[in-house]
Design an enzyme around this catalytic site. Structure first.
Site, PDB file in Angstrom:
ATOM      1  N   ARG A 137      41.985  70.505  52.084  1.00  0.00           N
ATOM      2  CA  ARG A 137      42.647  71.791  51.795  1.00  0.00           C
ATOM      3  C   ARG A 137      44.095  71.850  52.274  1.00  0.00           C
ATOM      4  O   ARG A 137      44.648  72.932  52.475  1.00  0.00           O
ATOM      5  CB  ARG A 137      41.867  72.962  52.373  1.00  0.00           C
ATOM      6  CG  ARG A 137      40.466  73.063  51.852  1.00  0.00           C
ATOM      7  CD  ARG A 137      39.848  74.423  52.110  1.00  0.00           C
ATOM      8  NE  ARG A 137      38.517  74.456  51.535  1.00  0.00           N
ATOM      9  CZ  ARG A 137      37.434  74.021  52.174  1.00  0.00           C
ATOM     10  NH1 ARG A 137      37.529  73.540  53.388  1.00  0.00           N
ATOM     11  NH2 ARG A 137      36.259  74.082  51.594  1.00  0.00           N
ATOM     12  N   GLU A 158      68.963  66.374  34.865  1.00  0.00           N
ATOM     13  CA  GLU A 158      68.577  67.507  35.731  1.00  0.00           C
ATOM     14  C   GLU A 158      69.816  68.101  36.430  1.00  0.00           C
ATOM     15  O   GLU A 158      69.871  69.300  36.690  1.00  0.00           O
ATOM     16  CB  GLU A 158      67.543  67.076  36.777  1.00  0.00           C
ATOM     17  CG  GLU A 158      66.187  66.635  36.212  1.00  0.00           C
ATOM     18  CD  GLU A 158      65.254  67.800  35.842  1.00  0.00           C
ATOM     19  OE1 GLU A 158      65.731  68.941  35.664  1.00  0.00           O
ATOM     20  OE2 GLU A 158      64.046  67.533  35.689  1.00  0.00           O
ATOM     21  N   ARG A 214      62.954  81.569  40.175  1.00  0.00           N
ATOM     22  CA  ARG A 214      62.711  80.121  40.145  1.00  0.00           C
ATOM     23  C   ARG A 214      62.451  79.614  38.728  1.00  0.00           C
ATOM     24  O   ARG A 214      62.694  78.446  38.414  1.00  0.00           O
ATOM     25  CB  ARG A 214      61.539  79.752  41.072  1.00  0.00           C
ATOM     26  CG  ARG A 214      61.331  78.247  41.143  1.00  0.00           C
ATOM     27  CD  ARG A 214      60.360  77.799  42.227  1.00  0.00           C
ATOM     28  NE  ARG A 214      60.250  76.357  42.192  1.00  0.00           N
ATOM     29  CZ  ARG A 214      59.778  75.600  43.163  1.00  0.00           C
ATOM     30  NH1 ARG A 214      59.357  76.157  44.279  1.00  0.00           N
ATOM     31  NH2 ARG A 214      59.714  74.294  43.043  1.00  0.00           N
ATOM     32  N   ASN A 260      63.465  76.002  34.950  1.00  0.00           N
ATOM     33  CA  ASN A 260      62.796  75.417  33.785  1.00  0.00           C
ATOM     34  C   ASN A 260      63.718  75.341  32.570  1.00  0.00           C
ATOM     35  O   ASN A 260      63.253  75.018  31.468  1.00  0.00           O
ATOM     36  CB  ASN A 260      61.549  76.240  33.423  1.00  0.00           C
ATOM     37  CG  ASN A 260      60.525  76.215  34.545  1.00  0.00           C
ATOM     38  OD1 ASN A 260      60.383  75.203  35.224  1.00  0.00           O
ATOM     39  ND2 ASN A 260      59.832  77.326  34.761  1.00  0.00           N
ATOM     40  N   HIS A 298      59.119  69.261  27.997  1.00  0.00           N
ATOM     41  CA  HIS A 298      57.732  68.844  28.269  1.00  0.00           C
ATOM     42  C   HIS A 298      56.991  68.577  26.960  1.00  0.00           C
ATOM     43  O   HIS A 298      56.204  67.625  26.855  1.00  0.00           O
ATOM     44  CB  HIS A 298      56.992  69.918  29.066  1.00  0.00           C
ATOM     45  CG  HIS A 298      57.390  69.964  30.517  1.00  0.00           C
ATOM     46  ND1 HIS A 298      57.041  70.998  31.350  1.00  0.00           N
ATOM     47  CD2 HIS A 298      58.105  69.103  31.277  1.00  0.00           C
ATOM     48  CE1 HIS A 298      57.516  70.761  32.565  1.00  0.00           C
ATOM     49  NE2 HIS A 298      58.172  69.625  32.539  1.00  0.00           N
ATOM     50  N   HIS A 353      61.664  61.619  31.659  1.00  0.00           N
ATOM     51  CA  HIS A 353      61.649  63.065  31.873  1.00  0.00           C
ATOM     52  C   HIS A 353      63.060  63.670  31.724  1.00  0.00           C
ATOM     53  O   HIS A 353      63.257  64.658  31.011  1.00  0.00           O
ATOM     54  CB  HIS A 353      61.074  63.377  33.263  1.00  0.00           C
ATOM     55  CG  HIS A 353      61.086  64.842  33.592  1.00  0.00           C
ATOM     56  ND1 HIS A 353      60.271  65.753  32.959  1.00  0.00           N
ATOM     57  CD2 HIS A 353      61.840  65.554  34.464  1.00  0.00           C
ATOM     58  CE1 HIS A 353      60.507  66.966  33.448  1.00  0.00           C
ATOM     59  NE2 HIS A 353      61.457  66.877  34.356  1.00  0.00           N
TER      60      HIS A 353
HETATM   61  N1  LIG Z   1      58.183  68.738  41.427  1.00  0.00           N
HETATM   62  C1  LIG Z   1      59.297  69.067  40.845  1.00  0.00           C
HETATM   63  O1  LIG Z   1      59.933  70.080  41.161  1.00  0.00           O
HETATM   64  C2  LIG Z   1      59.850  68.183  39.765  1.00  0.00           C
HETATM   65  C3  LIG Z   1      61.145  68.385  39.274  1.00  0.00           C
HETATM   66  C4  LIG Z   1      61.642  67.525  38.321  1.00  0.00           C
HETATM   67  C5  LIG Z   1      60.858  66.482  37.853  1.00  0.00           C
HETATM   68  N2  LIG Z   1      59.607  66.313  38.332  1.00  0.00           N
HETATM   69  C6  LIG Z   1      58.773  65.194  37.876  1.00  0.00           C
HETATM   70  O2  LIG Z   1      59.413  63.983  38.221  1.00  0.00           O
HETATM   71  C7  LIG Z   1      58.964  62.960  37.329  1.00  0.00           C
HETATM   72  C8  LIG Z   1      60.138  62.112  36.901  1.00  0.00           C
HETATM   73  O3  LIG Z   1      60.658  61.486  38.057  1.00  0.00           O
HETATM   74  P1  LIG Z   1      61.598  60.202  37.932  1.00  0.00           P
HETATM   75  O4  LIG Z   1      62.604  60.415  36.878  1.00  0.00           O
HETATM   76  O5  LIG Z   1      62.041  59.898  39.307  1.00  0.00           O
HETATM   77  O6  LIG Z   1      60.615  59.089  37.344  1.00  0.00           O
HETATM   78  P2  LIG Z   1      59.679  57.986  38.049  1.00  0.00           P
HETATM   79  O7  LIG Z   1      59.074  58.482  39.258  1.00  0.00           O
HETATM   80  O8  LIG Z   1      58.789  57.466  36.964  1.00  0.00           O
HETATM   81  O9  LIG Z   1      60.725  56.844  38.440  1.00  0.00           O
HETATM   82  C9  LIG Z   1      61.454  56.202  37.429  1.00  0.00           C
HETATM   83  C10 LIG Z   1      61.305  54.668  37.499  1.00  0.00           C
HETATM   84  O10 LIG Z   1      62.146  54.160  38.530  1.00  0.00           O
HETATM   85  C11 LIG Z   1      61.386  53.330  39.415  1.00  0.00           C
HETATM   86  N3  LIG Z   1      62.061  53.445  40.712  1.00  0.00           N
HETATM   87  C12 LIG Z   1      61.985  54.443  41.603  1.00  0.00           C
HETATM   88  N4  LIG Z   1      62.894  54.267  42.564  1.00  0.00           N
HETATM   89  C13 LIG Z   1      63.539  53.115  42.306  1.00  0.00           C
HETATM   90  C14 LIG Z   1      64.595  52.411  42.924  1.00  0.00           C
HETATM   91  N5  LIG Z   1      65.217  52.901  43.988  1.00  0.00           N
HETATM   92  N6  LIG Z   1      64.997  51.237  42.391  1.00  0.00           N
HETATM   93  C15 LIG Z   1      64.403  50.758  41.260  1.00  0.00           C
HETATM   94  N7  LIG Z   1      63.434  51.401  40.601  1.00  0.00           N
HETATM   95  C16 LIG Z   1      62.998  52.573  41.117  1.00  0.00           C
HETATM   96  C17 LIG Z   1      60.004  53.903  39.319  1.00  0.00           C
HETATM   97  O11 LIG Z   1      59.049  52.991  39.773  1.00  0.00           O
HETATM   98  C18 LIG Z   1      59.917  54.186  37.831  1.00  0.00           C
HETATM   99  O12 LIG Z   1      59.669  53.009  37.110  1.00  0.00           O
HETATM  100  C19 LIG Z   1      58.279  63.647  36.178  1.00  0.00           C
HETATM  101  O13 LIG Z   1      56.902  63.444  36.275  1.00  0.00           O
HETATM  102  C20 LIG Z   1      58.611  65.107  36.396  1.00  0.00           C
HETATM  103  O14 LIG Z   1      57.607  65.962  35.913  1.00  0.00           O
HETATM  104  C21 LIG Z   1      59.095  67.129  39.282  1.00  0.00           C
END
Ligand SMILES: NC(=O)c1ccc[n+]([C@@H]2O[C@H](COP(=O)([O-])OP(=O)(O)OC[C@H]3O[C@@H](n4cnc5c(N)ncnc54)[C@H](O)[C@@H]3O)[C@@H](O)[C@H]2O)c1
Length: 362
Positions: free
Chosen positions: A117, A181, A237, A241, A248, A260
């Site tokens: 939890r 972003e 907040r 979006n 999405h 993304h």
């Molecule tokens: N929680 C939130 O508020 C929020 C906000 C925006 C996005 N997101 C989520 O984030 C995700 C996208 O994140 P992302 O763009 O980081 O993608 P990701 O986590 O898939 O990373 C992108 C790629 O880079 C690789 N990688 C990571 N760090 C690295 C580094 N330093 N050197 C080499 N390779 C590296 C990863 O293994 C992956 O292949 C989506 O699922 C999205 O929904 C969440």
């Protein structure tokens, strides 16, 4: 660097940003004398896991290495984290640590929210997108076959630890996706930052260290300011979006062939088009966004057709439909986003049909 702090009713937490190290030493009381489980993936582990483990000294540190990619932001991966916690008998006083991009941040956070939890976790984001957005603010979750992030919880980390030099190993396409972003913040309420991004594009693309530090600091502050006002997305907040409801749907429809941040880029163009069609903004907003997105090699048009009806159906399952009416984030101008309620299927289809037609850009 002096840490930024996020102040929330349930407690505050620091965002520690350093140019070239993981500043875990500065938050020793958070992890000393606790079992630590680092969740990472097959790409990031060979790059940074040993270095991060070293920071914990003699502490018992376990790791859980997941398959890479948005395709694996699933119940199955979440289960693997829980299995690792069970195997090593983690209890409520132990600690999870994410090490990776937004996918790892979101999944680790959700495992932390749900194990017993709720246990503590620390984010160590290693992509630009996760450093400026996903690691901050406490939205955690995983995808469901019916859509992005449909399973999740609000659960704030105890700290965010950013080492900007991890961006040196990030593929350029992933780096640019993170800029999607950043541009979003410009569209929401940071017009000056939008112009700053345009002016600094060359330095940012060259990974100039001071410029990157400034970029990350500014974005974390923008996000913190919004999350502090509205932790659980009851109001302001939702502005974060901007571009995301369209984005999405594009991600799900294309089975995540767009990153993304790329899908958000396409979504920003659609949101700008819809803002104009609904009479809130002039057409120049879309053009300005397109120019800046293109400066960072981000897509402004789909590379293969998607049907408008399919996208509309996916948008309906994106948590933002109230009484059959859509809630979208639109713009009155650059840096002047607002929550637009009561939009109909017909309104959305009008935008989709414009954007998806040949020559319609998206
Ligand atoms: N929680 C939130 O508020 C929020 C906000 C925006 C996005 N997101 C989520 O984030 C995700 C996208 O994140 P992302 O763009 O980081 O993608 P990701 O986590 O898939 O990373 C992108 C790629 O880079 C690789 N990688 C990571 N760090 C690295 C580094 N330093 N050197 C080499 N390779 C590296 C990863 O293994 C992956 O292949 C989506 O699922 C999205 O929904 C969440």
């Amino acid at each position: 660097m002096k840490p930024l702090t996020i102040n929330l009713p349930g407690g505050s937490y620091p965002i520690l940003l350093e140019a070239n190290c993981f500043a875990l030493d500065e938050i020793k009381p958070l992890w000393q004398q606790r079992k630590v489980m680092i969740v990472t993936n097959q790409v990031v582990a060979p790059l940074y896991l040993a270095e991060v483990k070293r920071q914990f000294g003699d502490q018992p540190v376990f790791s859980c290495i997941l398959p890479d990619g948005e395709d694996h932001k699933t119940v199955a991966s979440w289960q693997l984290i829980l299995d690792a916690l069970a195997e090593h008998q983690f209890n409520r006083s132990d600690l999870l640590v994410s090490l990776g991009g937004g996918v790892i941040c979101d999944m680790t956070g959700f495992a932390a929210a749900s194990w017993m939890r709720g246990i503590d976790f620390i984010q160590i984001p290693t992509t630009l997108l996760s450093q400026i957005d996903a690691s901050v603010g406490g939205k955690t979750g995983i995808n469901h076959p019916h859509g992005k992030n449909l399973i999740g919880a609000f659960h704030q980390p105890r700290a965010v630890v950013i080492n900007a030099s991890t961006l040196n190993t990030l593929p350029t396409r992933e780096f640019n996706a993170g800029i999607g972003e950043a541009i979003k913040y410009g569209g929401i309420n940071q017009a000056d930052f939008f112009y700053w991004l345009a002016a600094q594009a060359a330095a940012i693309k060259a990974l100039e260290p001071d410029t990157l530090m400034s970029l990350i600091t500014q974005c974390c502050q923008f996000k913190a300011d919004i999350v502090e006002q509205d932790e659980k997305e009851q109001g302001v907040r939702a502005l974060l979006n901007l571009g995301h409801t369209f984005g999405h749907a594009i991600e799900t429809a294309t089975e995540y062939s767009y990153l993304h941040g790329e899908a958000v880029a396409l979504g920003l163009v659609m949101a700008a088009e819809m803002s104009a069609q609904q009479g809130y903004a002039g057409p120049e907003i879309r053009k300005m966004l397109e120019n800046l997105l293109q400066a960072f090699d981000l897509p402004i048009m789909l590379d293969s057709p998607i049907s408008a009806d399919d996208l509309l159906n996916l948008m309906k399952s994106d948590k933002k439909v109230v009484n059959d009416q859509h809630r979208l984030i639109l713009m009155r101008g650059l840096g002047d986003a607002f929550i637009a309620d009561g939009l109909t299927d017909a309104d959305i289809l009008q935008t989709l049909n414009t954007c998806l037609q040949p020559g319609g850009s998206v």
